[in-house]
Write an enzyme that holds these catalytic residues in place. Structure first.
Site, PDB file in Angstrom:
ATOM      1  N   LYS A 198       0.890  -1.165   0.237  1.00 32.72           N
ATOM      2  CA  LYS A 198       0.057  -0.007   0.008  1.00 32.72           C
ATOM      3  C   LYS A 198       0.860   1.116   0.047  1.00 32.72           C
ATOM      4  CE  LYS A 198      -3.428   2.317   2.264  1.00 32.72           C
ATOM      5  NZ  LYS A 198      -4.803   2.492   3.449  1.00 32.72           N
ATOM      6  N   ARG A 208     -10.349  10.518   1.132  1.00 32.76           N
ATOM      7  CA  ARG A 208     -10.223  11.375   2.261  1.00 32.76           C
ATOM      8  C   ARG A 208     -11.737  12.280   2.644  1.00 32.76           C
ATOM      9  NH1 ARG A 208      -4.114  11.452   2.702  1.00 32.76           N
ATOM     10  NH2 ARG A 208      -4.021   9.109   2.717  1.00 32.76           N
ATOM     11  N   ARG A 219       1.077  10.007   5.271  1.00 31.13           N
ATOM     12  CA  ARG A 219       1.461   8.789   5.792  1.00 31.13           C
ATOM     13  C   ARG A 219       2.628   8.265   5.480  1.00 31.13           C
ATOM     14  NH1 ARG A 219      -3.813   8.240   7.757  1.00 31.13           N
ATOM     15  NH2 ARG A 219      -5.365   8.599   6.378  1.00 31.13           N
ATOM     16  N   GLU A 235       6.975  -6.851   1.159  1.00 36.91           N
ATOM     17  CA  GLU A 235       5.671  -6.609   1.945  1.00 36.91           C
ATOM     18  C   GLU A 235       4.774  -7.673   1.749  1.00 36.91           C
ATOM     19  OE1 GLU A 235       4.797  -4.547   4.346  1.00 36.91           O
ATOM     20  OE2 GLU A 235       6.195  -2.832   4.263  1.00 36.91           O
ATOM     21  N   LYS A 250      -2.017  -1.658  -3.929  1.00 35.98           N
ATOM     22  CA  LYS A 250      -2.954  -0.531  -3.846  1.00 35.98           C
ATOM     23  C   LYS A 250      -2.018   0.596  -3.858  1.00 35.98           C
ATOM     24  CE  LYS A 250      -5.981   1.729  -0.649  1.00 35.98           C
ATOM     25  NZ  LYS A 250      -6.570   2.034   0.704  1.00 35.98           N
ATOM     26  N   SER A 276      -9.936   5.700  -5.271  1.00 40.45           N
ATOM     27  CA  SER A 276     -10.800   6.852  -5.261  1.00 40.45           C
ATOM     28  C   SER A 276     -10.196   7.557  -6.371  1.00 40.45           C
ATOM     29  CB  SER A 276     -10.857   7.527  -3.986  1.00 40.45           C
ATOM     30  OG  SER A 276      -9.858   7.976  -3.400  1.00 40.45           O
ATOM     31  N   TYR A 315     -14.887   0.879  -7.322  1.00 40.80           N
ATOM     32  CA  TYR A 315     -16.195   1.799  -7.158  1.00 40.80           C
ATOM     33  C   TYR A 315     -17.292   1.401  -8.312  1.00 40.80           C
ATOM     34  CZ  TYR A 315     -13.544   3.699  -3.089  1.00 40.80           C
ATOM     35  OH  TYR A 315     -12.515   3.710  -2.130  1.00 40.80           O
TER      36      TYR A 315
HETATM   37  C1  PBG Z   1      -7.483   3.333   5.072  1.00 43.17           C
HETATM   38  C2  PBG Z   1      -7.450   3.196   4.021  1.00 43.17           C
HETATM   39  C3  PBG Z   1      -7.511   4.320   2.907  1.00 43.17           C
HETATM   40  C4  PBG Z   1      -8.107   3.714   1.854  1.00 43.17           C
HETATM   41  C5  PBG Z   1      -8.402   2.376   1.828  1.00 43.17           C
HETATM   42  N1  PBG Z   1      -8.173   2.226   3.473  1.00 43.17           N
HETATM   43  C6  PBG Z   1      -6.785   5.680   2.828  1.00 43.17           C
HETATM   44  C7  PBG Z   1      -5.673   5.877   3.252  1.00 43.17           C
HETATM   45  O1  PBG Z   1      -4.686   4.940   3.423  1.00 43.17           O
HETATM   46  O2  PBG Z   1      -5.284   7.096   3.329  1.00 43.17           O
HETATM   47  C8  PBG Z   1      -8.217   4.519   0.246  1.00 43.17           C
HETATM   48  C9  PBG Z   1      -9.026   3.981  -0.667  1.00 43.17           C
HETATM   49  C10 PBG Z   1      -9.282   4.778  -1.871  1.00 43.17           C
HETATM   50  O3  PBG Z   1      -8.617   6.059  -1.868  1.00 43.17           O
HETATM   51  O4  PBG Z   1     -10.246   4.637  -2.699  1.00 43.17           O
HETATM   52  N2  PBG Z   1      -8.434   3.180   5.935  1.00 43.17           N
END
Ligand code: PBG
Length: 331
Positions: A198, A208, A219, A235, A250, A276, A315
């Site tokens: 990730k 967000r 992060r 990982e 991801k 997203s 989505y």
């Molecule tokens: C963390 C989480 C995130 C997403 C899924 N799980 C956000 C992040 O790590 O900042 C992002 C998914 C997306 O952008 O569609 N709870």
């Protein structure tokens, strides 16, 4: 191998029927997962401005969303909670009455075994600072203190009826700790989906908004650096060794090389999350008339499949299920 003029590669591309016959990859409805946002304290679905077409759902509407996804034959729904109140420790995540745990219970009942119920296991929706873990005195994200909270969160989610837990927090050791907590609580059959590779990504921007994140900063101390592919593979292999049932890459589109490498090396099935920002880019570009919406969606998903994803979170899952049913050409 013979070549031109004996071999003419255009031959098998000549008609739609020939192209269908020759397709190496297909999207499979049963391997699409729909992310669903459930917001505490609302009565009607709220649109998300940066994700046109995606809603925050009230708990009262969740059963219908789940039933519809099950009727369509989707492989799962991934639940995210948007709580009304947040605190430093993310207490809402471990509370059986927290919005996500309540949503899991509602989804489990509505699903009735026809579709898998999955839940995001991470603290960022529940903490007032917006980080995926609890903070140490110096303000850094405390890995090992967070693992204790994840262990309790996992048991709460499993108690509520989640079948697959999506560990998206990127703490070291999270898979092993959650596995042993689940087993100790008797939840030996609850599966772990590790968000292994990730990346710290700008493409989470609209998410967000969807969860009304309070995060300041980024992060980067726990999510992967965009420059690193080999580390993403490590990982995934570590998570599999710790007991992950599935590993994930991801975002998907900008990391297809990582996805392909993980797919080559992983001993467990590989998932990809079309996030997203990938969604928003296509929706907004299509709305502006720059690209053909449906073809761009199909092409983006086929690319993810071609790179090696077994399961895709998107989505567009619900809409694409109809396209597959109608045997529409995807790209
Ligand atoms: C963390 C989480 C995130 C997403 C899924 N799980 C956000 C992040 O790590 O900042 C992002 C998914 C997306 O952008 O569609 N709870």
């Amino acid at each position: 191998m013979s070549t031109f003029p004996v071999r003419r590669l255009r031959r098998t591309r000549r008609t739609p029927a020939l192209r269908r016959l020759s397709a190496e990859q297909h999207l499979v409805t049963a391997q699409l997962v729909l992310p669903v946002f459930v917001k505490e304290g609302i009565d009607t679905a709220q649109p998300i401005a940066t994700m046109p077409g995606v809603m925050q759902h009230p708990l009262s509407a969740l059963a219908e969303v789940v039933t519809d996804a099950a009727d369509a034959g989707l492989g799962g729904i991934m639940l995210f909670g948007v709580p009304a109140v947040r605190d430093a420790l993310g207490s809402g995540a471990t509370d059986p009455d927290g919005i996500l745990n309540r949503a899991i219970a509602v989804a489990r009942d509505a699903a009735a075994g026809r579709i898998t119920v999955q839940a995001d296991l991470c603290l960022d929706e529940f903490t007032d600072h917006g980080h995926c873990g609890v903070l140490a005195d110096d303000g850094s994200v405390d890995n090992d203190a967070t693992l204790d909270v994840y262990a309790r969160m996992a048991v709460a989610q499993a108690d509520a009826g989640a079948e697959i837990l999506g560990l998206s927090g990127m703490m070291d050791g999270q898979v092993a700790v959650v596995r042993s907590a689940l087993d100790a609580a008797g939840h030996v059959d609850v599966a772990i989906l590790a968000y292994s590779a990730k990346y710290a990504s700008a493409f989470y921007g609209p998410f967000r908004d969807a969860v009304e994140s309070t995060l300041q900063g980024d992060r980067r101390t726990y999510q992967l650096d965009a420059a690193n592919g080999r580390e993403g593979v490590e990982e995934a292999l570590q998570d599999a060794a710790e007991g992950a049932d599935y590993v994930m890459v991801k975002p998907a589109g900008p990391y297809l090389d990582v996805l392909a490498r993980v797919a080559d090396e992983s001993p467990v099935p590989v998932w990809a999350y079309q996030v997203s920002g990938e969604y928003a880019m296509i929706e907004i570009a299509a709305a502006a008339g720059a690209i053909d919406r449906e073809r761009a969606i199909g092409e983006s998903l086929l690319g993810i499949r071609r790179a090696g994803a077994d399961v895709i979170l998107t989505y567009w899952a619900r809409e694409v299920a109809d396209w597959i049913r109608d045997r529409k050409d995807l790209a």
